[in-house]
Structures are given as structure tokens and as C-alpha cells.
Design an enzyme around this catalytic site. Sequence first.
Site, PDB file in Angstrom:
ATOM      1  N   THR A   2      31.526   3.808  10.693  1.00 49.95           N
ATOM      2  CA  THR A   2      30.711   3.662   9.500  1.00 49.95           C
ATOM      3  C   THR A   2      30.824   4.699   8.592  1.00 49.95           C
ATOM      4  O   THR A   2      31.334   5.674   8.751  1.00 49.95           O
ATOM      5  CB  THR A   2      29.333   3.372  10.280  1.00 49.95           C
ATOM      6  N   GLY A 158      32.896   2.261   0.878  1.00 48.09           N
ATOM      7  CA  GLY A 158      33.332   1.107   1.298  1.00 48.09           C
ATOM      8  C   GLY A 158      34.604   0.591   0.651  1.00 48.09           C
ATOM      9  O   GLY A 158      35.295  -0.450   1.258  1.00 48.09           O
ATOM     10  N   CYS A 161      37.511   2.998   2.727  1.00 47.16           N
ATOM     11  CA  CYS A 161      37.487   2.882   4.370  1.00 47.16           C
ATOM     12  C   CYS A 161      37.379   1.476   4.720  1.00 47.16           C
ATOM     13  O   CYS A 161      36.388   0.754   4.722  1.00 47.16           O
ATOM     14  CB  CYS A 161      36.339   3.966   4.753  1.00 47.16           C
ATOM     15  N   THR A 164      33.982   0.623   6.927  1.00 49.96           N
ATOM     16  CA  THR A 164      32.680   0.919   5.886  1.00 49.96           C
ATOM     17  C   THR A 164      32.769  -0.528   5.160  1.00 49.96           C
ATOM     18  O   THR A 164      33.786  -0.915   4.348  1.00 49.96           O
ATOM     19  CB  THR A 164      32.803   1.955   5.227  1.00 49.96           C
TER      20      THR A 164
END
EC number: 3.4.25.2
Length: 175
Positions: A2, A158, A161, A164
Site C-alpha cells: 500500500t 498509484g 506502484c 497502490t
Amino acid sequence: MTTIVSVRRKGQVVVGGDGQVSLGNTVMKGNARKVRRLYNGKVLTGFAGGTADAFTLFELFERKLEMHQGHLLKSAVELAKEWRTDRALRRLEAMLIVADKTESLIITGNGDVVQPEEDQILAIGSGGNYALSAARALVENTDLSAREIVEKSLKIAGDICVFTNLTHTIEELSE
């Protein structure tokens, strides 16, 4: 994993995180709430790592806050000590960002309690370095609010990754 990021700026502290829960290479859930308020809404927390582990740590940290009348640093140090030394807790795999109106910290299972650099930016998780880099650039080069910086940093993380996503939970406190 995350991405969790925290920015403190102009009398505000903001903690935000994405909502993706992954099991190996599979996305299991896209809208998990990894950022929460504790201690009657006076403390913001965000976790990276195992979801079940994080809920255990949230409960334990809230008990520490109650025991120490909301004193963030003392509660964090006590949680880190117990996390490091307790046989069952030692197996928990997560990291926490915690923040109140005056300070922000990272707590790890190794017993570390980390305070931020002068820029008051913290980030953890698989996309943490991307979010940290983005937030530092935005703090240094813009007049954006803490919330806007967290939103943009999470978006950048986001986009880069794979662990994410772009579903965000954001909480803020003002002085």
C-alpha cells in the site's frame, strides 16, 4: 502492500492512504480503509502491511493512547516496545504512521519510532518512496495545502506502484 503518506503544513496535518489489498499478485479488495481516527478523533493513523495485523495494532495503540492520556510519543514508544518484545506481536507485519495536532511519527515492529525531517512529511508502504518524493517536491515548490499535497502524492504513487490504487481515504486535523 500500500501507500500511506502524511503531510503537516500551515496548521494542518493530513494522513492519506490507498485502498488496495493484495494477496500475492492478486488484488483482493480495492476500497479498504487503511487510514483511521483514534482517541476520540484526535489521532490519525494509517497502516501498511497485513490488514489483520494492522487492526490488532490499531486496538493496541488506542489502548496505549488511553493509558497515557493521548500523549502520542509516549504511547508510540510503549507500543513499539511491546511490539518488539511480545512473542505474538513480534510476528505482526505492518508499519504505522500516527499523527496528532503537534507531531507525526512512524512506528515499526523493530521497535523504531521515527520522527520526520524538518519538512514534516512521512510515507510508508510499497509506494511510500514515490509518495515521499512527490510530497517533498510539492512542499518545496508550491503553495498547495497539506490535503492537496497528500492527494497528488497518492495519485503519483498509484500511477507507479502496482500495489497502490487510486481509491483514497484521507483524514485531517487542524491546530
